[in-house]
Write an enzyme that holds these catalytic residues in place. Structure first.
Site, PDB file in Angstrom:
ATOM      1  N   GLU A  12      60.803  43.620 121.130  1.00  0.00           N
ATOM      2  CA  GLU A  12      59.540  42.919 121.371  1.00  0.00           C
ATOM      3  C   GLU A  12      59.730  41.741 122.308  1.00  0.00           C
ATOM      4  OE1 GLU A  12      57.044  43.297 117.329  1.00  0.00           O
ATOM      5  OE2 GLU A  12      58.798  42.010 117.303  1.00  0.00           O
ATOM      6  N   GLY A  78      54.213  46.602 107.462  1.00  0.00           N
ATOM      7  CA  GLY A  78      53.733  47.770 106.735  1.00  0.00           C
ATOM      8  C   GLY A  78      52.279  47.539 106.340  1.00  0.00           C
ATOM      9  N   MET A 183      58.406  40.424 106.405  1.00  0.00           N
ATOM     10  CA  MET A 183      59.516  39.715 105.770  1.00  0.00           C
ATOM     11  C   MET A 183      59.756  38.289 106.277  1.00  0.00           C
ATOM     12  SD  MET A 183      62.137  42.974 105.518  1.00  0.00           S
ATOM     13  CE  MET A 183      63.311  42.153 104.452  1.00  0.00           C
ATOM     14  N   GLU A 184      58.849  37.744 107.100  1.00  0.00           N
ATOM     15  CA  GLU A 184      59.119  36.427 107.683  1.00  0.00           C
ATOM     16  C   GLU A 184      57.928  35.465 107.752  1.00  0.00           C
ATOM     17  OE1 GLU A 184      59.636  39.297 109.623  1.00  0.00           O
ATOM     18  OE2 GLU A 184      61.746  39.563 109.099  1.00  0.00           O
ATOM     19  N   ASP A 207      54.122  51.228 109.780  1.00  0.00           N
ATOM     20  CA  ASP A 207      54.263  52.182 108.671  1.00  0.00           C
ATOM     21  C   ASP A 207      53.296  51.778 107.572  1.00  0.00           C
ATOM     22  OD1 ASP A 207      55.854  50.450 106.508  1.00  0.00           O
ATOM     23  OD2 ASP A 207      56.659  49.970 108.461  1.00  0.00           O
TER      24      ASP A 207
HETATM   25  N1  ADE Z   1      58.012  45.454 108.387  1.00  0.00           N
HETATM   26  C1  ADE Z   1      57.556  46.637 108.854  1.00  0.00           C
HETATM   27  N2  ADE Z   1      57.353  47.501 107.856  1.00  0.00           N
HETATM   28  C2  ADE Z   1      57.692  46.855 106.726  1.00  0.00           C
HETATM   29  C3  ADE Z   1      57.729  47.227 105.360  1.00  0.00           C
HETATM   30  N3  ADE Z   1      57.363  48.447 104.996  1.00  0.00           N
HETATM   31  N4  ADE Z   1      58.146  46.318 104.456  1.00  0.00           N
HETATM   32  C4  ADE Z   1      58.527  45.084 104.856  1.00  0.00           C
HETATM   33  N5  ADE Z   1      58.529  44.677 106.126  1.00  0.00           N
HETATM   34  C5  ADE Z   1      58.114  45.563 107.053  1.00  0.00           C
END
Ligand code: ADE
Length: 241
Positions: A12, A78, A183-184, A207
């Site tokens: 990215e 996600g 996650m951030e 996803d």
């Molecule tokens: N970043 C992208 N997909 C994710 C997921 N399924 N869980 C946590 N962080 C993500």
């Protein structure tokens, strides 16, 4: 006013780095920071790294050592909310840490000693990012849905439908309706809150945080998310004042 552009993944960052003018590199806290100009605007490009602590260190270094005055984040997430599909974009309004649990001392999800469960993005910066997202997607010839709302962060890659359902249900019970999980973001939002620095974030949905999440993720990042991030951030920086 120097703007930090934090990317979750090298793919990215790559496109922005190739367009950066008057480039100077600095290494701090074991991280590379790329200073320069995009569309005549002073920017610092950095990778957040993965997880809340790593992202908080990157954000703190950007503010303390490099003197940035606003922070914008691009990454993937996600999809959790109904109708939040792969290829959509979520522009964050607020963040919650889905793995924060100091109960029974503090209510579930509350950040101890802050007396709050969520950190909000800067409304003006978030609106600018939302507008840039619409323009960026238009430029790519895509009519992907753009969502604006709550994003949940935690130190887990959620890759099971059952886990995603449970996570969403528990948050919902406490009054939080997350659109996406990553996650951030909540960590960076908290650091920016501590320093009084405006923060905005966008996440391309890679996803559905289900049993195929780990399969969808790498392919999506290299083929799709990098193009989204470049087009959207290019539009965003173009309009910065
Ligand atoms: N970043 C992208 N997909 C994710 C997921 N399924 N869980 C946590 N962080 C993500």
């Amino acid at each position: 006013m120097t703007t930090a552009i934090l990317s979750a993944l090298p793919e990215e960052q790559q496109g922005l780095l190739e367009r950066l003018q008057h480039v100077r590199a600095q290494r701090r806290a074991g991280r590379d920071f790329w200073l320069g100009e995009l569309h005549g605007q002073p920017v610092v490009l950095a990778l957040s790294r993965i997880g809340k602590v790593a992202a908080a260190t990157t954000a703190t270094t950007l503010i303390e050592a490099l003197g940035v005055q606003r922070v914008v984040f691009t990454g993937v997430a996600g999809g959790l909310g109904p109708g939040v599909q792969v290829g959509d974009v979520v522009v964050a309004q607020e963040f919650v840490q889905h793995d924060m649990d100091a109960s029974p001392i503090f209510p579930r999800y509350q950040i101890p000693l802050y007396g709050r469960e969520r950190f909000a993005c800067d409304p003006q910066l978030a609106q600018a990012l939302l507008a840039a997202t619409q323009r960026g997607l238009q430029r790519l010839g895509l009519d992907a849905a753009v969502h604006h709302g709550l994003v949940a962060s935690g130190d887990r890659f959620v890759s099971a439908a059952q886990e995603a359902r449970a996570l969403r249900a528990a948050l919902q019970e406490a009054g939080h309706a997350p659109l996406a999980v990553e996650m951030e973001g909540a960590a960076v939002a908290q650091v920016c809150h501590d320093y009084g620095i405006p923060f905005a974030a966008m996440r391309t949905i890679s996803d559905r945080a289900d049993d195929t999440a780990h399969v969808d993720f790498p392919k999506f990042v290299s083929e799709v998310a990098s193009r989204y991030a470049l087009a959207i951030l290019d539009e965003f920086v173009r309009e910065l004042k």
